[in-house]
Design an enzyme around this catalytic site. Structure first.
Site, PDB file in Angstrom:
ATOM      1  N   GLU A  92       0.873  -1.126   0.011  1.00 48.53           N
ATOM      2  CA  GLU A  92      -0.116  -0.023   0.014  1.00 48.53           C
ATOM      3  C   GLU A  92       0.858   1.232  -0.268  1.00 48.53           C
ATOM      4  O   GLU A  92       0.789   2.153   0.667  1.00 48.53           O
ATOM      5  CB  GLU A  92      -1.008   0.118   1.171  1.00 48.53           C
ATOM      6  CG  GLU A  92      -1.927  -1.054   1.134  1.00 48.53           C
ATOM      7  CD  GLU A  92      -2.689  -1.391   2.298  1.00 48.53           C
ATOM      8  OE1 GLU A  92      -2.781  -0.710   3.368  1.00 48.53           O
ATOM      9  OE2 GLU A  92      -3.663  -2.370   2.408  1.00 48.53           O
ATOM     10  N   GLU A 120      -6.360 -10.748  -1.504  1.00 49.71           N
ATOM     11  CA  GLU A 120      -7.149 -10.512  -0.115  1.00 49.71           C
ATOM     12  C   GLU A 120      -8.464 -10.431  -0.335  1.00 49.71           C
ATOM     13  O   GLU A 120      -9.187  -9.618  -0.066  1.00 49.71           O
ATOM     14  CB  GLU A 120      -6.874  -9.141   0.654  1.00 49.71           C
ATOM     15  CG  GLU A 120      -5.240  -9.192   0.794  1.00 49.71           C
ATOM     16  CD  GLU A 120      -4.758  -7.839   1.894  1.00 49.71           C
ATOM     17  OE1 GLU A 120      -5.446  -7.289   2.345  1.00 49.71           O
ATOM     18  OE2 GLU A 120      -3.571  -7.731   1.911  1.00 49.71           O
TER      19      GLU A 120
HETATM   20  O1  G3I Z   1      -6.178  -9.052  18.761  1.00 57.82           O
HETATM   21  C1  G3I Z   1      -6.889  -7.670  19.431  1.00 57.82           C
HETATM   22  C2  G3I Z   1      -7.776  -8.037  20.521  1.00 57.82           C
HETATM   23  O2  G3I Z   1      -7.192  -8.659  21.629  1.00 57.82           O
HETATM   24  C3  G3I Z   1      -8.612  -6.814  21.060  1.00 57.82           C
HETATM   25  O3  G3I Z   1      -9.425  -6.904  21.861  1.00 57.82           O
HETATM   26  C4  G3I Z   1      -9.171  -6.101  19.884  1.00 57.82           C
HETATM   27  C5  G3I Z   1      -9.936  -4.702  20.157  1.00 57.82           C
HETATM   28  O4  G3I Z   1      -9.917  -3.931  19.153  1.00 57.82           O
HETATM   29  O5  G3I Z   1      -8.307  -5.837  18.755  1.00 57.82           O
HETATM   30  C6  G3I Z   1      -7.509  -7.095  18.463  1.00 57.82           C
HETATM   31  O6  G3I Z   1      -6.693  -6.694  17.376  1.00 57.82           O
HETATM   32  C7  G3I Z   1      -7.268  -6.423  16.067  1.00 57.82           C
HETATM   33  C8  G3I Z   1      -6.851  -7.218  14.931  1.00 57.82           C
HETATM   34  O7  G3I Z   1      -7.215  -6.891  13.689  1.00 57.82           O
HETATM   35  C9  G3I Z   1      -7.136  -8.695  15.115  1.00 57.82           C
HETATM   36  O8  G3I Z   1      -8.711  -8.829  15.157  1.00 57.82           O
HETATM   37  C10 G3I Z   1      -6.945  -5.006  15.790  1.00 57.82           C
HETATM   38  O9  G3I Z   1      -7.546  -4.064  16.679  1.00 57.82           O
HETATM   39  C11 G3I Z   1      -7.179  -4.462  14.302  1.00 57.82           C
HETATM   40  O10 G3I Z   1      -6.502  -3.315  13.927  1.00 57.82           O
HETATM   41  C12 G3I Z   1      -6.766  -5.588  13.418  1.00 57.82           C
HETATM   42  O11 G3I Z   1      -7.028  -5.510  12.051  1.00 57.82           O
HETATM   43  C13 G3I Z   1      -6.511  -6.016  11.110  1.00 57.82           C
HETATM   44  C14 G3I Z   1      -6.070  -4.925   9.966  1.00 57.82           C
HETATM   45  O12 G3I Z   1      -5.540  -5.459   8.762  1.00 57.82           O
HETATM   46  C15 G3I Z   1      -5.127  -4.138  10.616  1.00 57.82           C
HETATM   47  O13 G3I Z   1      -3.722  -4.773  10.796  1.00 57.82           O
HETATM   48  C16 G3I Z   1      -7.403  -7.011  10.254  1.00 57.82           C
HETATM   49  O14 G3I Z   1      -7.770  -8.003  11.061  1.00 57.82           O
HETATM   50  C17 G3I Z   1      -6.768  -7.503   9.007  1.00 57.82           C
HETATM   51  O15 G3I Z   1      -7.779  -8.098   8.529  1.00 57.82           O
HETATM   52  C18 G3I Z   1      -6.536  -6.098   8.118  1.00 57.82           C
HETATM   53  O16 G3I Z   1      -5.671  -6.865   7.021  1.00 57.82           O
HETATM   54  C19 G3I Z   1      -5.387  -5.855   6.080  1.00 57.82           C
HETATM   55  C20 G3I Z   1      -4.448  -6.212   5.319  1.00 57.82           C
HETATM   56  O17 G3I Z   1      -3.055  -6.470   6.277  1.00 57.82           O
HETATM   57  C21 G3I Z   1      -3.631  -5.320   4.354  1.00 57.82           C
HETATM   58  N1  G3I Z   1      -4.865  -5.015   3.317  1.00 57.82           N
HETATM   59  C22 G3I Z   1      -5.868  -4.385   3.990  1.00 57.82           C
HETATM   60  C23 G3I Z   1      -6.409  -5.425   4.852  1.00 57.82           C
HETATM   61  C24 G3I Z   1      -7.875  -5.312   5.387  1.00 57.82           C
HETATM   62  O18 G3I Z   1      -7.653  -3.846   6.329  1.00 57.82           O
END
Ligand code: G3I
Length: 373
Positions: A160, A265
Site C-alpha cells: 500500500e 486478499e
Molecule cells: O487482537 C486484538 C484483541 O485482543 C482486541 O481485543 C481487539 C480490540 O480492538 O483488537 C484485536 O486486534 C485487532 C486485529 O485486527 C485482530 O482482530 C486490531 O485491533 C485490528 O486493527 C486488526 O485489524 C487488521 C487490520 O489489517 C490491521 O492490521 C485486520 O484483522 C486485518 O484483516 C487487516 O488486514 C489488512 C491487510 O493486512 C492489508 N490490506 C488491507 C487488509 C484489510 O484491512
C-alpha cells in the site's frame, strides 16, 4: 430430458459422462479443482494457525494449498521494540503451512500501518535520517526473511505505498527515505532469500490512475534489475464494484510487463456502503448505523445468489488469464473471521467469504466458482 438431448444429437452416454464429471468436480477440494491453474489461498488468524480452532484447521488443510498470515507477521507483532523480535505466533503460522505442504506467504515486510513509532525515531523521539531508517529496514527484512528462508515462498515486500491518484502515499517510509524505499526493500529481501518470490501488494489496483503509478514502479524495478515476481491486487470488492472488465485490465496491464497478478486478499462485502468509494485503507472509520447492517439474523437467499454469481464472474476472468495469475487468496476462512464485520463500520454482520459462521461451506457459491472451469 434425455429424449430432448437425443433430439439435439447429444448421446445419453455423453450426457451422463458430463454429469458424472461435473459431480466429481463439485466433490473435489478447491485446491484440486484449480490445481493446475493457480494456488487457492486463504488468510489465517492466530487460533487457526496454532490449532485452537480445530474446525477451521480441518477445512484449511483439505481445501487450500496456500496461506497468508492475516496479522501475525506485521511489524508491530513480530518486532514490537527496537531489540525485541517475537516470532512465537509467526512460527506457529509457518509450521502449520509447512506441515500441510502449503505455499506459505509472508505478509508484510514494509507497510505504513501497524508499524510502531520507534521504527522511525531516535532515542530522543526525533525522526531518523534516511541512512538510519534504511539500516532499521535492512535489519528487519534480513532478520525476518532469513528466519523463514526456504519455508516462506513469497513475500509481500511493500504494501500500500500508493494513493488512489497514483502518487506516492506520504508515509514515513516515503518522507524519510524517499521513493527508492521500495527498491531498497526489494533488494534487502532478495539478498536474504534469493529464491523467494517478491511482491508489491495494494488495494484498488483496478483504478486506472492508481495502477498507472504501480505500473511505473514495476517498470522502474525491472529496468534496475530488481527482482519482482508479481503485483498483488488485494481484491476487497463488493457485489457490484469494481466491474470485472476493470479487474481484467489489472491482469492484462501487468502481463504486458511480464508480471504476474495475484489476488491476495479477496472478499466481497454484501452490505450496503455508506460511502460509494471502495477502500481498504485501515484508517477509515464510520459510526455504526443500523441502516447499513440489514442482515443481522441471516443472509437472504437472493443475496447469497448474487454473491455466488459475483464470485463466479471474477473466477471466469481469473481462469481465462490463469497463465498470468498464479494465486487467489481469500481474506479469511469464515464470515465470522472477516475484518469486514468491523470495517469501515464496526459491529456489522457481513457475509463475504466461502464459509458461514458455523463453518459450513456456502455450497452454492463454491459450486458456482468451480463451474467456471
Ligand atoms: O487482537 C486484538 C484483541 O485482543 C482486541 O481485543 C481487539 C480490540 O480492538 O483488537 C484485536 O486486534 C485487532 C486485529 O485486527 C485482530 O482482530 C486490531 O485491533 C485490528 O486493527 C486488526 O485489524 C487488521 C487490520 O489489517 C490491521 O492490521 C485486520 O484483522 C486485518 O484483516 C487487516 O488486514 C489488512 C491487510 O493486512 C492489508 N490490506 C488491507 C487488509 C484489510 O484491512
Amino acid at each position: 430430458m434425455v429424449l430432448a438431448l437425443c433430439a439435439f444429437g447429444i448421446s445419453v452416454t455423453a450426457y451422463s459422462q458430463e454429469r458424472a464429471a461435473m459431480q466429481k468436480v463439485k466433490a473435489a477440494p478447491l485446491k484440486d479443482v484449480f490445481g493446475d491453474k493457480f494456488y487457492m489461498g486463504v488468510a489465517i488468524n492466530r487460533n487457526q494457525a496454532n490449532g485452537t480452532d480445530k474446525k477451521a484447521q480441518a477445512i484449511l488443510s483439505s481445501q487450500f494449498n496456500s496461506i497468508s498470515p492475516e496479522n501475525d507477521m506485521k511489524w508491530e507483532k513480530i518486532h514490537p521494540a527496537k531489540n525485541t523480535y517475537d516470532f512465537k505466533h509467526a512460527d506457529a503460522y509457518v509450521d502449520f503451512g509447512i506441515k500441510n505442504k502449503m505455499f506459505v506467504i509472508g505478509h508484510t515486510l514494509i507497510w505504513h500501518s501497524q508499524t510502531p513509532d520507534w521504527v522511525f525515531e531516535d532515542s530522543n523521539g526525533k525522526p531518523l535520517s534516511r541512512e538510519a531508517l534504511l539500516t532499521v529496514m535492512k535489519d528487519h527484512i534480513t532478520t525476518v526473511v532469513t528466519r523463514y528462508k526456504g519455508k516462506i515462498s513469497g513475500w509481500d515486500v511493500v504494501n500500500e505505498a500508493f494513493n488512489e491518484d497514483g502518487t506516492f502515499r506520504q508515509s514515513k517510509w516515503f518522507t524519510i527515505i524517499g521513493e527508492d524505499f521500495i527498491e531498497k526493500a526489494f533488494e534487502y529481501a532478495h539478498a536474504a532469500d534469493p529464491k523467494a518470490e517478491l511482491y508489491y501488494n495494494d488495494y484498488n489496483v483496478y483504478k486506472t490512475a492508481k495502477r498507472a503509478g504501480i505500473l511505473k514502479l514495476v517498470q522502474k524495478l525491472k529496468a534496475a534489475n530488481i527482482a519482482i515476481t508479481a503485483v498483488g491486487e488485494q481484491g476487497h470488492y463488493n457485489l457490484s464494484n469494481p466491474p470485472v472488465s476493470e479487474v481484467e485490465s489489472v491482469i492484462t496491464d501487468f502481463a504486458a510487463l511480464n508480471i504476474i497478478t495475484n489476488f491476495t486478499e479477496l472478499d466481497i462485502s454484501v452490505l450496503p456502503d455508506k460511502d460509494a468509494n471502495l477502500t481498504a485503507d485501515v484508517s477509515t472509520k464510520e459510526t455504526y448505523n443500523a441502516k447499513y447492517n440489514p442482515y443481522t439474523k441471516s443472509l437472504p437467499d437472493a443475496v447469497l445468489k448474487s454473491l455466488a454469481k459475483r464470485y463466479a464472474d471474477l473466477f471466469k476472468v481469473f481462469v481465462k488469464h490463469s497463465d498470468t495469475v498464479s494465486r487467489i487468496t481469500f481474506w479469511g476462512l469464515t464470515d465470522g473471521d472477516s475484518w469486514l464485520n468491523d470495517f469501515p463500520m464496526p459491529g456489522r454482520t457481513n457475509y463475504p467469504l466461502l464459509y458461514d459462521r458455523k463453518y459450513n461451506e456456502k455450497t452454492e457459491v463454491i459450486n458456482f466458482i468451480k463451474s467456471t472451469l
